[in-house]
Design an enzyme around this catalytic site. Structure first.
Site, PDB file in Angstrom:
ATOM      1  N   SER A 209       0.786  -1.280  -0.024  1.00 11.65           N
ATOM      2  CA  SER A 209       0.002  -0.045   0.026  1.00 11.65           C
ATOM      3  C   SER A 209       0.962   1.298  -0.196  1.00 11.65           C
ATOM      4  CB  SER A 209      -1.207   0.063   1.009  1.00 11.65           C
ATOM      5  OG  SER A 209      -0.262   0.342   2.336  1.00 11.65           O
TER       6      SER A 209
ATOM      7  N   MET B 281      10.659  -6.466   4.518  1.00  2.00           N
ATOM      8  CA  MET B 281      10.267  -7.283   6.021  1.00  2.00           C
ATOM      9  C   MET B 281      11.604  -8.243   5.977  1.00  2.00           C
ATOM     10  SD  MET B 281       7.894  -5.763   6.999  1.00  2.00           S
ATOM     11  CE  MET B 281       7.422  -6.562   8.605  1.00  2.00           C
TER      12      MET B 281
ATOM     13  N   ILE C  35      15.871  -7.968   7.725  1.00  2.06           N
ATOM     14  CA  ILE C  35      16.940  -7.326   8.590  1.00  2.06           C
ATOM     15  C   ILE C  35      18.076  -7.386   7.640  1.00  2.06           C
ATOM     16  CG2 ILE C  35      18.290  -7.322  10.480  1.00  2.06           C
ATOM     17  CD1 ILE C  35      15.964  -8.562  12.046  1.00  2.06           C
TER      18      ILE C  35
ATOM     19  N   ASN D  74      13.913   3.900   5.726  1.00  2.00           N
ATOM     20  CA  ASN D  74      12.980   3.130   6.087  1.00  2.00           C
ATOM     21  C   ASN D  74      11.808   3.840   6.663  1.00  2.00           C
ATOM     22  OD1 ASN D  74      11.796   0.334   6.779  1.00  2.00           O
ATOM     23  ND2 ASN D  74      12.478   0.899   9.067  1.00  2.00           N
TER      24      ASN D  74
ATOM     25  N   HIS E 109       8.661   3.120   9.409  1.00  2.00           N
ATOM     26  CA  HIS E 109       8.314   2.477  10.553  1.00  2.00           C
ATOM     27  C   HIS E 109       7.037   2.585  11.093  1.00  2.00           C
ATOM     28  CE1 HIS E 109       9.007  -0.433  13.921  1.00  2.00           C
ATOM     29  NE2 HIS E 109       8.911   0.316  14.640  1.00  2.00           N
TER      30      HIS E 109
ATOM     31  N   GLU F   8      21.560  -0.809  13.608  1.00  2.00           N
ATOM     32  CA  GLU F   8      20.663  -1.257  14.738  1.00  2.00           C
ATOM     33  C   GLU F   8      19.227  -1.261  13.971  1.00  2.00           C
ATOM     34  OE1 GLU F   8      19.783  -0.054  19.098  1.00  2.00           O
ATOM     35  OE2 GLU F   8      21.815   0.564  18.312  1.00  2.00           O
TER      36      GLU F   8
ATOM     37  N   ASP G 187      15.640  -0.752  12.999  1.00  2.00           N
ATOM     38  CA  ASP G 187      14.626   0.464  13.361  1.00  2.00           C
ATOM     39  C   ASP G 187      15.238   1.629  14.146  1.00  2.00           C
ATOM     40  OD1 ASP G 187      12.428  -0.994  12.093  1.00  2.00           O
ATOM     41  OD2 ASP G 187      11.938  -1.997  13.845  1.00  2.00           O
TER      42      ASP G 187
HETATM   43  C1  GRF Z   1       3.878  -0.678   6.811  1.00  2.00           C
HETATM   44  O1  GRF Z   1       3.169  -0.517   8.151  1.00  2.00           O
HETATM   45  C2  GRF Z   1       5.114  -0.236   7.045  1.00  2.00           C
HETATM   46  O2  GRF Z   1       5.219   1.161   7.888  1.00  2.00           O
HETATM   47  C3  GRF Z   1       5.938  -1.173   7.682  1.00  2.00           C
HETATM   48  O3  GRF Z   1       5.364  -2.361   7.137  1.00  2.00           O
HETATM   49  C4  GRF Z   1       4.034  -2.010   6.465  1.00  2.00           C
HETATM   50  C5  GRF Z   1       3.948  -2.259   4.974  1.00  2.00           C
HETATM   51  O4  GRF Z   1       2.486  -1.998   4.554  1.00  2.00           O
HETATM   52  N1  GRF Z   1       7.396  -1.247   7.580  1.00  2.00           N
HETATM   53  P1  GRF Z   1       2.366  -2.089   2.837  1.00  2.00           P
HETATM   54  O5  GRF Z   1       3.432  -3.159   2.389  1.00  2.00           O
HETATM   55  O6  GRF Z   1       3.149  -0.828   2.321  1.00  2.00           O
HETATM   56  O7  GRF Z   1       0.806  -1.962   2.707  1.00  2.00           O
END
Ligand code: GRF
Length: 210
Positions: free
Chosen positions: A15, A92, A94, A109, A111, A145, A147
């Site tokens: 999204s 997703m 590291i 990034n 978060h 580190e 996030d």
């Molecule tokens: C989002 O909440 C972002 O902050 C986190 O993972 C989620 C990804 O959502 N890192 P999308 O794939 O962009 O819908």
């Protein structure tokens, strides 16, 4: 102004990618989205990129025993694309310290919490459990580190007493979809300065409450 090359790394729903691509087209950013790269072969973010006509690549992490081997292949792809900025938009995975250090200042990034509160996963559940009254999202340069790293922008939302994890997540996500494109636009317009671990963004409020 030299046009920048950006690459977006994704793993899932996409999204944020969708919000980025819409703003990129609508606002005619001075950059090229050179590729969308996923570590998961069938995620819906890849389909979003393809339908927007953006080149895609899959580097399936399951094919690599060692984290550093995956990161080496990813770095090779990014170098081949002459990337200026790498945007982790729901990526997703590291990354190793040596990868992060190599791309320091170019790796961004998003978060879903107001860092340094609630790093890691399940941030909305953690925010509800802690009873915070304000929650939100953070865009930051990535440092070794997890996030962490210099904060570029944050947006906050209220937390209501009858919130569920889903309601809070949706409220935060709506802010993510606004501040991530705004930050990328600022990056490619050379309005973001990182000096001594602190960031200033010309023409954008440092703290956004939407
Ligand atoms: C989002 O909440 C972002 O902050 C986190 O993972 C989620 C990804 O959502 N890192 P999308 O794939 O962009 O819908």
């Amino acid at each position: 102004m030299n046009s920048k090359n950006i690459v977006i790394l994704v793993s899932g729903r996409g999204s944020n990618l969708h919000a980025i691509l819409k703003a990129y087209e609508r606002e005619r950013w001075p950059c090229k989205i050179a590729a969308v790269i996923s570590n998961r072969p069938n995620c819906s973010a890849l389909a979003i990129a393809k339908s927007a006509g953006i080149p895609t690549q899959v580097i399936d992490h399951a094919q690599y025993v060692d984290r550093k081997d995956f990161d080496a292949v990813l770095a090779e792809s990014l170098d081949a694309l002459a990337v200026d900025y790498v945007i982790l938009a729901g990526f997703m995975r590291i990354l190793t310290a040596s990868f992060v250090n190599r791309f320091y200042g170019r790796l961004v990034n998003i978060h879903p919490s107001l860092l340094p509160s609630f790093p890691g996963l399940a941030t909305h559940r953690a925010a509800l459990a802690a009873g915070v009254k304000v929650h939100g999202c953070t865009i930051h340069f990535v440092s070794a580190e997890v996030d962490s790293g210099p904060i570029i922008a944050q947006a906050s939302v209220p937390v209501f007493s009858d919130d569920t994890e889903e309601k809070l997540a949706a409220r935060v996500l709506a802010q993510e979809h606004q501040i991530l494109p705004a930050v990328i636009k600022a990056l490619v317009e050379n309005r973001v300065k990182l000096e001594q671990g602190r960031v200033t963004v010309e023409g954008m409020p440092e703290w956004v409450h939407l």
